[in-house]
Write a protein that holds these residues in place. Structure first.
Motif, short mmCIF file in Angstrom:
data_model
loop_
_atom_site.label_atom_id
_atom_site.label_comp_id
_atom_site.label_asym_id
_atom_site.label_seq_id
_atom_site.Cartn_x
_atom_site.Cartn_y
_atom_site.Cartn_z
N GLY A 165 7.27 42.49 -28.41
CA GLY A 165 7.86 43.48 -27.51
C GLY A 165 9.37 43.33 -27.41
O GLY A 165 9.97 42.52 -28.12
N PRO A 166 9.97 44.09 -26.48
CA PRO A 166 11.44 44.21 -26.45
C PRO A 166 12.15 43.08 -25.71
O PRO A 166 12.94 43.34 -24.79
N LEU A 167 11.84 41.84 -26.06
CA LEU A 167 12.51 40.69 -25.44
C LEU A 167 13.09 39.79 -26.52
O LEU A 167 12.41 39.47 -27.50
N THR A 168 14.35 39.37 -26.34
CA THR A 168 15.01 38.42 -27.24
C THR A 168 15.32 37.15 -26.45
O THR A 168 15.82 37.23 -25.33
N VAL A 169 15.00 35.99 -27.04
CA VAL A 169 15.18 34.72 -26.34
C VAL A 169 16.16 33.84 -27.12
O VAL A 169 15.98 33.62 -28.33
N ILE A 170 17.17 33.35 -26.43
CA ILE A 170 18.17 32.47 -27.07
C ILE A 170 17.84 31.01 -26.78
O ILE A 170 17.63 30.63 -25.62
N LYS A 173 24.91 29.16 -40.04
CA LYS A 173 25.85 29.44 -38.94
C LYS A 173 26.43 30.85 -39.03
O LYS A 173 26.90 31.40 -38.04
N SER A 174 26.43 31.42 -40.26
CA SER A 174 26.95 32.78 -40.39
C SER A 174 26.08 33.75 -39.58
O SER A 174 26.56 34.76 -39.06
N VAL A 175 24.77 33.45 -39.46
CA VAL A 175 23.86 34.31 -38.71
C VAL A 175 24.15 34.21 -37.21
O VAL A 175 24.07 35.19 -36.47
N THR A 176 24.51 33.02 -36.74
CA THR A 176 24.68 32.80 -35.31
C THR A 176 26.16 32.86 -34.89
O THR A 176 26.50 32.42 -33.79
N GLY A 177 26.98 33.39 -35.75
CA GLY A 177 28.40 33.52 -35.41
C GLY A 177 29.03 32.17 -35.10
O GLY A 177 29.93 32.10 -34.26
N GLY A 178 28.53 31.12 -35.74
CA GLY A 178 29.10 29.78 -35.54
C GLY A 178 28.49 29.03 -34.36
O GLY A 178 28.82 27.87 -34.13
N LEU A 179 27.59 29.66 -33.59
CA LEU A 179 27.00 29.00 -32.41
C LEU A 179 25.87 28.05 -32.82
O LEU A 179 25.28 28.18 -33.89
N ASP A 180 25.53 27.12 -31.91
CA ASP A 180 24.40 26.21 -32.14
C ASP A 180 23.10 26.77 -31.61
O ASP A 180 22.06 26.11 -31.63
N SER A 181 23.14 27.99 -31.07
CA SER A 181 21.92 28.63 -30.55
C SER A 181 21.55 29.79 -31.45
O SER A 181 22.37 30.28 -32.23
N VAL A 182 20.29 30.23 -31.34
CA VAL A 182 19.84 31.39 -32.13
C VAL A 182 19.01 32.31 -31.23
O VAL A 182 18.28 31.85 -30.35
N ALA A 183 19.16 33.61 -31.46
CA ALA A 183 18.42 34.62 -30.68
C ALA A 183 17.19 35.02 -31.48
O ALA A 183 17.30 35.40 -32.65
N VAL A 184 15.99 34.93 -30.86
CA VAL A 184 14.74 35.23 -31.57
C VAL A 184 14.01 36.38 -30.88
O VAL A 184 13.89 36.39 -29.66
N ARG A 185 13.52 37.33 -31.70
CA ARG A 185 12.77 38.45 -31.15
C ARG A 185 11.59 38.76 -32.04
O ARG A 185 11.70 38.69 -33.28
N CYS A 186 10.46 39.10 -31.43
CA CYS A 186 9.24 39.46 -32.17
C CYS A 186 8.90 40.92 -31.83
O CYS A 186 8.30 41.20 -30.80
N PRO A 187 9.34 41.85 -32.67
CA PRO A 187 9.18 43.26 -32.32
C PRO A 187 7.72 43.73 -32.40
O PRO A 187 6.92 43.19 -33.17
N SER A 188 7.39 44.76 -31.61
CA SER A 188 6.01 45.27 -31.60
C SER A 188 5.81 46.47 -32.53
O SER A 188 4.68 46.87 -32.78
N HIS A 189 6.89 47.04 -33.03
CA HIS A 189 6.75 48.24 -33.88
C HIS A 189 5.95 47.88 -35.14
O HIS A 189 6.27 46.89 -35.81
N PRO A 190 4.92 48.67 -35.48
CA PRO A 190 4.08 48.29 -36.63
C PRO A 190 4.84 48.18 -37.95
O PRO A 190 4.53 47.31 -38.78
N ILE A 191 5.84 49.02 -38.17
CA ILE A 191 6.59 48.94 -39.44
C ILE A 191 7.45 47.67 -39.45
O ILE A 191 7.50 46.95 -40.45
N ALA A 192 8.09 47.38 -38.32
CA ALA A 192 8.91 46.16 -38.24
C ALA A 192 8.04 44.94 -38.48
O ALA A 192 8.37 44.06 -39.28
#
Ligand code: TXA
Ligand code: MG
Length: 343
Positions: free
Chosen positions: A96-101, A110-129
């Motif tokens: 669903g529509p929640l992202t957790v850091i 680090k290129s994905v996280t803009g150099g940060l030590d944290s990462v944002a994770v989301r599990c979408p509910s859309h069937p195609i996604a």
């Protein structure tokens, strides 16, 4: 670059369309795909180069980190240091529509996280996604599929406006159900900070966690030189080309104000109930007054369509802060660069 456009009308009938999309992602290419919130501009989250291509396609500053999308909530363990609180949130709101850091693991560049030590994770509910991430077998890094600063795209036609020639493939899966981006929270020990409000509301988060704080930048403008909790907070967002002004005051007075301003050629984002009192050539309704779900779904497309009316100024009501209203308020004050007129 040539952009292939693939339309999936029946979301249970993917055929080999997603296999081709997955192959593009696995070799480092870019595929735009629908989610229940907005369209995402996806690349392989484990490849340094894919993140760089995403930043280039969007024209986005590379210090603004990307959300990684997983097929199953427990996949987060491979990419982040999860906790009991993460699993409580996952049980309540994922997919669903929640992202957790959370703190990131080594495998996420680090290129994905803009150099940060944290990462944002989301599990979408859309069937195609869901099916696309599953077919890839890697997490998909995906910001909203708009040119940086423009409203997030809620249907493929807006993706095509922004992304044709910049990505390998666009998957058209129709209109996005929610229309505003996911709620973002950051886990710190046993508490949560709400960094971006969305369809998972503050009240819903409070049912899972006793200590939920709203980051100041959700409601207010950052002071100059203030360091935001989320890099995305510092950039102008969702902005139409026209200047966008929010009207704070009695609704009848606002309607009179709108009518007068339309005589000067201004456009108005109004409620369904107001349409018959306004100039139809300069008015776009975002939904019934009390239907926050419809307003959320239509806001970004209304901002894009209002721009096409050619007005120099667009006016709208300032939303209140209850429930989904907080998410609308947050997007609208950013689109308006905090320009609020009291009447
Ligand atoms: O609904 C959504 O979340 C959509 C769809 C495609 O999933 N994605 C989306 O991504 O809205 P984007 O990149 O447009 O917005 C992500 C926001 C940015 O403001 C970014 O700064 C913030 O999340 N963010 C990402 N990783 C972060 C981190 N590690 N710490 C703080 N903020 C982070
Ligand atoms: Mg975005």
């Amino acid at each position: 670059m040539e952009t292939k456009i693939v339309r999936i009308i029946d979301t249970t009938e993917y055929g080999n369309k997603l296999e081709e999309a997955a192959a593009i992602i696995l070799r480092g290419g870019l595929v735009v795909f629908p989610t229940e919130t907005v369209y995402g501009l996806g690349g392989n989250a484990l490849l340094d180069g894919a993140a760089k291509s995403i930043y280039a396609a969007k024209g986005r500053p590379s210090d603004n980190p990307l959300i990684i999308h997983v097929a199953h909530p427990e996949d987060a363990d491979k990419y982040a240091h999860t906790s009991e609180l993460y699993y409580a949130l996952a049980k309540a709101f994922m997919p669903g529509p929640l992202t957790v850091i959370m703190p990131k693991r080594e495998c996420i560049p680090k290129s994905v996280t803009g150099g940060l030590d944290s990462v944002a994770v989301r599990c979408p509910s859309h069937p195609i996604a869901h099916a696309l991430i599953d077919a890839c077998g890697v997490p998909i890094a995906a910001p909203s599929a708009n040119i940086s600063g423009r409203p997030s795209p809620t249907s493929a036609k807006y993706v095509e406006e922004d992304m044709t020639g910049r990505v390998d493939m666009i998957i058209d899966g129709g209109e996005c159900e929610i229309g505003l981006e996911s709620t973002i929270v950051k886990i710190e020990g046993n508490s949560l900070t709400l960094l971006r409000p969305g369809a998972i509301t503050y009240d819903a988060l409070c049912c899972v966690c006793e200590n939920v704080q709203i980051a100041p930048a959700v409601l207010n403008q950052l002071a100059e030189n203030e360091k935001p909790l989320s890099p995305g907070m510092k950039y102008r967002h969702y902005a139409p080309n026209a200047s966008f002004v929010l009207i704070d005051g009695d609704e009848n007075a606002a309607l009179e104000f709108f009518k007068n301003e339309q005589k000067n050629g201004s456009a108005v984002l109004c409620y369904d109930e107001e349409l018959s009192s306004l100039d139809p050539s300069l008015s776009i309704s975002i939904g019934a007054r009390d239907d926050l779900g419809a307003q959320a779904k239509r806001l970004f497309s209304a901002l894009r369509e209002a721009d096409k009316l050619g007005a120099h100024t667009i006016y709208a009501h300032l939303p209140n802060l209850d429930g989904l209203g907080l998410a609308l308020y947050n997007r609208m004050i950013r689109a308006a660069a905090h320009t609020i007129k009291k009447i």
